[in-house]
Design an enzyme around this catalytic site. Structure first.
Site, PDB file in Angstrom:
ATOM      1  N   ASN A   9       0.871  -1.174   0.000  1.00  0.00           N
ATOM      2  CA  ASN A   9       0.000   0.000   0.000  1.00  0.00           C
ATOM      3  C   ASN A   9       0.908   1.224   0.000  1.00  0.00           C
ATOM      4  O   ASN A   9       1.453   1.584   1.030  1.00  0.00           O
ATOM      5  CB  ASN A   9      -0.907  -0.031   1.245  1.00  0.00           C
ATOM      6  CG  ASN A   9      -1.752   1.221   1.368  1.00  0.00           C
ATOM      7  OD1 ASN A   9      -1.831   2.020   0.447  1.00  0.00           O
ATOM      8  ND2 ASN A   9      -2.379   1.403   2.528  1.00  0.00           N
ATOM      9  N   TRP A  10       1.070   1.804  -1.172  1.00  0.00           N
ATOM     10  CA  TRP A  10       2.013   2.926  -1.291  1.00  0.00           C
ATOM     11  C   TRP A  10       1.483   4.209  -0.668  1.00  0.00           C
ATOM     12  O   TRP A  10       2.212   5.171  -0.499  1.00  0.00           O
ATOM     13  CB  TRP A  10       2.336   3.193  -2.769  1.00  0.00           C
ATOM     14  CG  TRP A  10       3.099   2.103  -3.454  1.00  0.00           C
ATOM     15  CD1 TRP A  10       3.489   0.893  -2.919  1.00  0.00           C
ATOM     16  CD2 TRP A  10       3.580   2.097  -4.811  1.00  0.00           C
ATOM     17  NE1 TRP A  10       4.178   0.152  -3.850  1.00  0.00           N
ATOM     18  CE2 TRP A  10       4.244   0.875  -5.027  1.00  0.00           C
ATOM     19  CE3 TRP A  10       3.503   3.025  -5.853  1.00  0.00           C
ATOM     20  CZ2 TRP A  10       4.832   0.547  -6.256  1.00  0.00           C
ATOM     21  CZ3 TRP A  10       4.085   2.702  -7.080  1.00  0.00           C
ATOM     22  CH2 TRP A  10       4.745   1.479  -7.267  1.00  0.00           C
ATOM     23  N   LYS A  11       0.189   4.244  -0.390  1.00  0.00           N
ATOM     24  CA  LYS A  11      -0.450   5.459   0.133  1.00  0.00           C
ATOM     25  C   LYS A  11      -0.151   6.650  -0.791  1.00  0.00           C
ATOM     26  O   LYS A  11      -0.058   6.470  -2.003  1.00  0.00           O
ATOM     27  CB  LYS A  11      -0.013   5.711   1.580  1.00  0.00           C
ATOM     28  CG  LYS A  11      -0.196   4.449   2.440  1.00  0.00           C
ATOM     29  CD  LYS A  11      -0.067   4.668   3.892  1.00  0.00           C
ATOM     30  CE  LYS A  11      -0.254   3.332   4.607  1.00  0.00           C
ATOM     31  NZ  LYS A  11      -0.250   3.444   6.048  1.00  0.00           N
ATOM     32  N   HIS A  97      -9.597   1.347   4.441  1.00  0.00           N
ATOM     33  CA  HIS A  97      -8.348   1.532   5.184  1.00  0.00           C
ATOM     34  C   HIS A  97      -8.599   2.479   6.355  1.00  0.00           C
ATOM     35  O   HIS A  97      -9.399   3.422   6.242  1.00  0.00           O
ATOM     36  CB  HIS A  97      -7.270   2.092   4.259  1.00  0.00           C
ATOM     37  CG  HIS A  97      -5.921   2.075   4.905  1.00  0.00           C
ATOM     38  ND1 HIS A  97      -5.533   3.047   5.798  1.00  0.00           N
ATOM     39  CD2 HIS A  97      -4.913   1.180   4.845  1.00  0.00           C
ATOM     40  CE1 HIS A  97      -4.318   2.753   6.238  1.00  0.00           C
ATOM     41  NE2 HIS A  97      -3.916   1.624   5.668  1.00  0.00           N
ATOM     42  N   GLU A  99      -7.053   4.894   7.472  1.00  0.00           N
ATOM     43  CA  GLU A  99      -6.842   6.310   7.179  1.00  0.00           C
ATOM     44  C   GLU A  99      -8.055   6.904   6.455  1.00  0.00           C
ATOM     45  O   GLU A  99      -8.404   8.064   6.658  1.00  0.00           O
ATOM     46  CB  GLU A  99      -5.554   6.484   6.350  1.00  0.00           C
ATOM     47  CG  GLU A  99      -4.320   6.266   7.225  1.00  0.00           C
ATOM     48  CD  GLU A  99      -3.122   5.667   6.513  1.00  0.00           C
ATOM     49  OE1 GLU A  99      -3.050   5.717   5.273  1.00  0.00           O
ATOM     50  OE2 GLU A  99      -2.247   5.121   7.217  1.00  0.00           O
ATOM     51  N   GLU A 169      -5.897  -4.825  10.334  1.00  0.00           N
ATOM     52  CA  GLU A 169      -4.862  -3.840  10.609  1.00  0.00           C
ATOM     53  C   GLU A 169      -5.200  -3.086  11.894  1.00  0.00           C
ATOM     54  O   GLU A 169      -5.972  -2.108  11.860  1.00  0.00           O
ATOM     55  CB  GLU A 169      -4.760  -2.831   9.459  1.00  0.00           C
ATOM     56  CG  GLU A 169      -4.456  -3.452   8.118  1.00  0.00           C
ATOM     57  CD  GLU A 169      -3.862  -2.427   7.153  1.00  0.00           C
ATOM     58  OE1 GLU A 169      -2.715  -2.624   6.751  1.00  0.00           O
ATOM     59  OE2 GLU A 169      -4.538  -1.440   6.837  1.00  0.00           O
ATOM     60  N   GLY A 175       1.930   2.337  10.761  1.00  0.00           N
ATOM     61  CA  GLY A 175       2.901   3.424  10.622  1.00  0.00           C
ATOM     62  C   GLY A 175       3.537   3.854  11.931  1.00  0.00           C
ATOM     63  O   GLY A 175       4.194   4.889  11.988  1.00  0.00           O
ATOM     64  N   SER A 215       2.882  -1.985  10.467  1.00  0.00           N
ATOM     65  CA  SER A 215       4.326  -2.073  10.715  1.00  0.00           C
ATOM     66  C   SER A 215       4.899  -3.459  10.456  1.00  0.00           C
ATOM     67  O   SER A 215       5.806  -3.909  11.167  1.00  0.00           O
ATOM     68  CB  SER A 215       4.661  -1.597  12.134  1.00  0.00           C
ATOM     69  OG  SER A 215       4.257  -0.250  12.304  1.00  0.00           O
ATOM     70  N   GLY A 236       2.600  -1.168   4.301  1.00  0.00           N
ATOM     71  CA  GLY A 236       2.664   0.251   3.964  1.00  0.00           C
ATOM     72  C   GLY A 236       4.110   0.677   3.731  1.00  0.00           C
ATOM     73  O   GLY A 236       4.676   0.468   2.662  1.00  0.00           O
ATOM     74  N   GLY A 237       4.716   1.243   4.754  1.00  0.00           N
ATOM     75  CA  GLY A 237       6.065   1.809   4.647  1.00  0.00           C
ATOM     76  C   GLY A 237       7.076   0.890   3.965  1.00  0.00           C
ATOM     77  O   GLY A 237       7.840   1.324   3.095  1.00  0.00           O
TER      78      GLY A 237
END
Ligand code: PGA
Length: 252
Positions: A9-11, A97, A99, A169, A175, A215, A236-237
């Site tokens: 997930n590159w966001k 998600h 966010e 999640e 994150g 994470s 993600g990251g």
């Protein structure tokens, strides 16, 4: 048997040029993998979808959008519909998600509409659920996840539900560098599978891919993926660097 999947997930990261480069690098490395049974998906920004979809071999990596509109079409300035996403060659869409839920006030009812539009347009939803830190502190994590699934997914017919990937999640792990322990992940994934079994049947539950997100990185993916009910990750990251992402794929 259910599919094992690692999804990135590159966001809101990467310019188009950077995104194309990263997608190509991931594809190159995935192609060299011995184990071809693991599904690899990259969740990329809307504007990258047509280009990246054109340049990657979809037999090697699949493409996901990170959101879609809850409306089919029309006067919704700035929105992108499921039909438009599908028209780019994209196969998946991340829905719900945390966010999106928190910054854009997306509730379960809205997310249920998105899921149905995605399915109508032959996009496979990756449906995200998970509790806040405060909810876990008060022991409410199972109730929260139950409600998210009930209101978001469980009115789908069997055939529709079979297209869903669930991503658990915990919001406190996204994150933050703080990861759920393998025990916490397994406990929740087992609970989710039980809910699917109760609402559908044991076979459907057994076939449902349930990803862990929050994470997840090269140093902890192996112990998370070793759990019987953890079928991979939503990353993600660590999905923004090809080497890290590949190392996570290799963690099975
Ligand atoms: P993270 O994000 O891996 O950076 O914690 C996961 C996600 O939000 O899907």
């Amino acid at each position: 048997m259910r599919k094992r999947i690692v999804a990135g997930n590159w966001k809101m990261n990467k310019t188009l040029k950077e995104g194309i480069e990263l997608a190509k690098e991931i594809e190159l490395q995935v192609e060299k993998q011995k184990d071809k049974s693991i599904g690899v998906i990259i969740g990329i920004p809307f504007i990258h979808l047509p280009e990246v979809s054109k340049i990657v071999n979809h037999k090697i990596i699949s493409i996901a959008a990170q959101n879609c509109s809850s409306e089919p079409k029309g006067a919704f300035t700035g929105e992108v519909s499921a039909e438009m996403i599908k028209s780019t060659g994209t196969e998946y869409v991340i829905i719900g998600h945390s966010e999106r839920r928190s910054y854009f006030n997306e509730d379960n009812k809205t997310l249920n509409k998105k899921v149905k539009l995605a399915l109508e347009n032959n996009l496979n939803p990756i449906f995200c659920i998970g509790e806040l830190l405060d909810e876990r502190k008060h022991g409410k994590q199972f109730d929260v996840v139950n409600k998210q699934l009930n209101e978001g997914l469980f009115d789908l017919a069997d055939e529709e539900f079979s297209k869903i990937i669930i991503a658990y999640e915990p919001v406190w792990a996204i994150g933050t560098g703080e990861t759920a322990t393998p025990q916490q992940a397994q406990e929740m994934h087992e609970y989710i599978r039980k809910l699917v079994s109760d609402n559908y049947n044991a076979e459907t539950a057994d076939n449902t891919t349930i990803l862990y997100g929050g994470s997840c990185k090269p140093s902890n993916a192996q112990e998370l993926f070793a759990n019987p009910d953890v079928d991979g990750g939503l990353i993600g990251g660590a999905s923004l660097k090809a080497d890290d992402f590949i190392e996570i794929i290799n963690s099975f």
